[in-house]
Design a protein around this motif. Structure first.
Motif, PDB file in Angstrom:
ATOM      1  N   GLN A 112       0.832  -1.205   0.000  1.00 22.75           N
ATOM      2  CA  GLN A 112       0.000   0.000   0.000  1.00 22.75           C
ATOM      3  C   GLN A 112       0.867   1.256   0.000  1.00 22.75           C
ATOM      4  O   GLN A 112       0.589   2.223  -0.729  1.00 22.75           O
ATOM      5  CB  GLN A 112      -0.937   0.002   1.211  1.00 22.75           C
ATOM      6  N   ASP A 113       1.927   1.255   0.801  1.00 19.65           N
ATOM      7  CA  ASP A 113       2.857   2.389   0.822  1.00 19.65           C
ATOM      8  C   ASP A 113       3.507   2.575  -0.549  1.00 19.65           C
ATOM      9  O   ASP A 113       3.673   3.714  -1.022  1.00 19.65           O
ATOM     10  CB  ASP A 113       3.946   2.188   1.879  1.00 19.65           C
ATOM     11  N   HIS A 114       3.865   1.472  -1.183  1.00 20.62           N
ATOM     12  CA  HIS A 114       4.478   1.530  -2.514  1.00 20.62           C
ATOM     13  C   HIS A 114       3.516   2.168  -3.525  1.00 20.62           C
ATOM     14  O   HIS A 114       3.924   3.028  -4.317  1.00 20.62           O
ATOM     15  CB  HIS A 114       4.867   0.116  -2.965  1.00 20.62           C
ATOM     16  N   VAL A 115       2.269   1.782  -3.495  1.00 23.92           N
ATOM     17  CA  VAL A 115       1.268   2.347  -4.414  1.00 23.92           C
ATOM     18  C   VAL A 115       1.108   3.839  -4.148  1.00 23.92           C
ATOM     19  O   VAL A 115       1.051   4.654  -5.084  1.00 23.92           O
ATOM     20  CB  VAL A 115      -0.090   1.599  -4.267  1.00 23.92           C
ATOM     21  N   LEU A 116       1.069   4.238  -2.881  1.00 23.92           N
ATOM     22  CA  LEU A 116       0.940   5.656  -2.549  1.00 23.92           C
ATOM     23  C   LEU A 116       2.148   6.460  -3.027  1.00 23.92           C
ATOM     24  O   LEU A 116       2.008   7.573  -3.568  1.00 23.92           O
ATOM     25  CB  LEU A 116       0.762   5.839  -1.035  1.00 23.92           C
ATOM     26  N   LEU A 117       3.346   5.919  -2.848  1.00 24.62           N
ATOM     27  CA  LEU A 117       4.553   6.612  -3.304  1.00 24.62           C
ATOM     28  C   LEU A 117       4.578   6.741  -4.825  1.00 24.62           C
ATOM     29  O   LEU A 117       4.989   7.778  -5.365  1.00 24.62           O
ATOM     30  CB  LEU A 117       5.806   5.886  -2.808  1.00 24.62           C
ATOM     31  N   GLN A 118       4.127   5.683  -5.519  1.00 26.87           N
ATOM     32  CA  GLN A 118       4.067   5.776  -6.987  1.00 26.87           C
ATOM     33  C   GLN A 118       3.082   6.841  -7.418  1.00 26.87           C
ATOM     34  O   GLN A 118       3.335   7.603  -8.359  1.00 26.87           O
ATOM     35  CB  GLN A 118       3.661   4.422  -7.597  1.00 26.87           C
ATOM     36  N   ALA A 119       1.979   6.943  -6.729  1.00 27.61           N
ATOM     37  CA  ALA A 119       0.979   7.957  -7.061  1.00 27.61           C
ATOM     38  C   ALA A 119       1.549   9.348  -6.816  1.00 27.61           C
ATOM     39  O   ALA A 119       1.343  10.270  -7.627  1.00 27.61           O
ATOM     40  CB  ALA A 119      -0.286   7.740  -6.246  1.00 27.61           C
ATOM     41  N   LYS A 120       2.283   9.550  -5.735  1.00 28.06           N
ATOM     42  CA  LYS A 120       2.897  10.853  -5.454  1.00 28.06           C
ATOM     43  C   LYS A 120       3.950  11.190  -6.507  1.00 28.06           C
ATOM     44  O   LYS A 120       4.073  12.332  -6.929  1.00 28.06           O
ATOM     45  CB  LYS A 120       3.527  10.861  -4.066  1.00 28.06           C
ATOM     46  N   MET A 121       4.718  10.184  -6.917  1.00 32.27           N
ATOM     47  CA  MET A 121       5.748  10.433  -7.927  1.00 32.27           C
ATOM     48  C   MET A 121       5.113  10.832  -9.252  1.00 32.27           C
ATOM     49  O   MET A 121       5.644  11.676  -9.968  1.00 32.27           O
ATOM     50  CB  MET A 121       6.609   9.176  -8.128  1.00 32.27           C
TER      51      MET A 121
END
Length: 140
Positions: A112-121
Motif C-alpha cells: 500500500q505504501d508503494h502504491v501511494l509513493l508511486q501515485a505521489k511520484m
C-alpha cells in the motif's frame, strides 16, 4: 456345599407349584478365578483331569497375559510420547502461522505504501538539467 435346611419345603405357594425356596442348597458354586481361567482358554474338559497339563496351560496363559500387559504398557507409553510430540509440533505450527500472518500484514502495508509513493511520484513534475540545457557537456 451347604447342607443346612430350614425343614420347610414349600409346596404350593403363590403359583401353586413347587418353588424350592426352602430346600437346602446342594451344588457347585462357580468362583471368579474359575471363570477367569475359562476365559483365558484353559479347558478342563479337554485336559481329561490331568492337573499337570492344566498347570502347564495356566502357566503358559499367565506368561502370555504378562507379555500382552507389557506390550499394552509399552504401547501406552509410546502413545503418550507421540501425543506430546504432536502437542509440541502443534505449538510450533501455531507460532509459524502467527509469524506468517505478521509478515503477510507487513507485506500488505508495504505494498500500500508503494502504491501511494508511486501515485505521489506521478503527480510531481521533475525537471532535469538536461531538459533545460541542450548540450550539458559544454557547461562545466
Amino acid at each position: 456345599v451347604s447342607t443346612q435346611s430350614t425343614g420347610n419345603a414349600r409346596v404350593g405357594g403363590r403359583g401353586g407349584g413347587f418353588t424350592g425356596q426352602d430346600v437346602p442348597f446342594c451344588g457347585f458354586t462357580f468362583s471368579k478365578n474359575l471363570v477367569e481361567a475359562a476365559q483365558v482358554g484353559v479347558s478342563i474338559s479337554s485336559a481329561g483331569g490331568n492337573t499337570s497339563e492344566l498347570e502347564s496351560q495356566l502357566k503358559q496363559k499367565t506368561r502370555e497375559l504378562k507379555e500382552h500387559q507389557e506390550k499394552v504398557h509399552s504401547l501406552q507409553s509410546e502413545n503418550t510420547e507421540k501425543k506430546q510430540a504432536v502437542l509440541e509440533l502443534s505449538n510450533v505450527l501455531k507460532e509459524k502461522v502467527s509469524a506468517y500472518d505478521t509478515i503477510a500484514r507487513e507485506n500488505e502495508e508495504l505494498q500500500q505504501d508503494h502504491v501511494l509513493l508511486q501515485a505521489k511520484m506521478n503527480t510531481h513534475t521533475f525537471i532535469f538539467f538536461s531538459d533545460i540545457v541542450p548540450n550539458p557537456k559544454l557547461y562545466p
